[in-house]
Design an enzyme around this catalytic site. Sequence first.
Site, mmCIF file in Angstrom:
data_model
loop_
_atom_site.group_PDB
_atom_site.id
_atom_site.type_symbol
_atom_site.label_atom_id
_atom_site.label_comp_id
_atom_site.label_asym_id
_atom_site.label_seq_id
_atom_site.Cartn_x
_atom_site.Cartn_y
_atom_site.Cartn_z
ATOM 1 N N LYS A 237 0.854 -1.183 0.000
ATOM 2 C CA LYS A 237 0.000 0.000 0.000
ATOM 3 C C LYS A 237 0.886 1.228 0.000
ATOM 4 O O LYS A 237 1.981 1.213 0.568
ATOM 5 C CB LYS A 237 -0.900 0.025 1.239
ATOM 6 C CG LYS A 237 -1.696 1.322 1.410
ATOM 7 C CD LYS A 237 -2.300 1.477 2.794
ATOM 8 C CE LYS A 237 -2.894 2.870 2.964
ATOM 9 N NZ LYS A 237 -3.472 3.073 4.299
ATOM 10 N N GLU B 99 -6.875 13.278 13.169
ATOM 11 C CA GLU B 99 -6.089 12.077 13.457
ATOM 12 C C GLU B 99 -5.032 12.312 14.527
ATOM 13 O O GLU B 99 -3.991 12.914 14.272
ATOM 14 C CB GLU B 99 -5.422 11.557 12.174
ATOM 15 C CG GLU B 99 -4.760 10.207 12.374
ATOM 16 C CD GLU B 99 -4.470 9.493 11.068
ATOM 17 O OE1 GLU B 99 -3.795 8.462 11.114
ATOM 18 O OE2 GLU B 99 -4.932 9.961 10.005
#
Length: 463
Positions: free
Chosen positions: A220, A269
């Site tokens: 990824k 986040e």
Amino acid sequence: MLHTRVPHIEEIIGEAIKKAKQSDQPQLVSVVDRIDYTDPYSFLYAGQGIDQHRLFWKSAEEPFTLVGVGAVTRMTSTDQNRFTQLQAEWNSLIDGAITYDEFGQKGTGIVSMGGFSFDPEEKNERPWESFEESRLTVPAFLLTNHGYQSYLTSNFMIYPEDHQKQIIREWKDNWDELLDTQDFQFQLPVRSGEKEIDPEEWKESVLQATVDIKRGVLEKVVLARELQVKFEQPVQLEAVLKALAETQTNSYIFSFESNGEHFIGATPERLAKLEQQQLISTCLAGTIPRGHTEEEDRKLGQELLYDPKNRQEHQFVVEMIKEAVEACSHDVQIPKAPVIYPLRNLQHLYTPVSATLDPGYTLLDVIERLHPTPALGGLPQKKSVEYIREYESLNRGWYAGPVGWMDDRNNGEFAVAIRSALLQGDKASLFAGCGVVEDSDPIAEYEETAVKLQPMLSVLGGC
């Protein structure tokens, strides 16, 4: 580090000069006062007349705000071991300091605020020339708001040759200017133009990444892009931060100034929070827009919860955070499945991670192990960062790096600098990225980044 009673400021400065002369070394002194409630945005506005080095942090989960003005010291590093190097410098700084503090509140006294670039091996080029690769600043003045209770910390770096009366006179003048927070007109910027940087080339890079993932080069990778915006006049920082705080209520609001430029953001986040050895980290990966109605919103949330691509991306991050936290903590707690975390424009998959930090470790030790998570870099970690360095045309600078604060009691919090922009007078660079896996669609990923740009665009002349 010595904590002691609070005498008059004249006595504090006099004793510090005496100690500096005896040791022939600078002496850091910190004095904490409780003051009447002070609006953080007005305080930040007043600070521009004192120093072009202002800092701002607002928590996403509690009524807690920090505003720093000026700098008694700045700790920087371009070393590969930047976290370890800055931790050693921080330890040395606070070990020799004297703090006068009757209150003992977190985020008061000697506090450092700042951040780290995403990749220390990336060249420091446009638009990040004003920002070092890593920097932590101890402000000269620090406003700490716990709800409607305000504390003002004054930090002094005293040298052997300093004069007591001059220091006190300058301190009093600055104190009066900062607390003379007269009302001012908040005005959001008016946008005069915008330019996407190579959107078609970016889509091609996403397509190529899917090919490379299928070939087994990596699992990824997160690819980011830039949007440049122009305004009719220089952006009023305080108005933008206030608007972000009012509209992005579940996000950390931050701003770090360097040479009159500001790196700002509203990130949902958290990377890690430490308070009394209790460690909290967050996995926030997997994204879908909010719905226009309650029914549509719920339907989109369920779609996100059961989407294989997003669940896979989310699990990548959970496993990495788990491994990093277990390396320096015990009693690690992780829920079995994620839940939906709603923001104004987006909703995410969310999994909290909690633990107790082992003795001998610090918040920066944790940040070093966590950064970059698969949500910001990819997997494997080293290969994905190398891939980004080679193929991503964007110079990330502090975008997607850790930003936050820590105090001399080992409390602190760092978030990931996404949903962010670099303000440079009457222009800005906005950044957004997305996670690419083998079945990613370039057009869908492009549209996702467009949605992620909306929180910043909404307060920078957008709608």
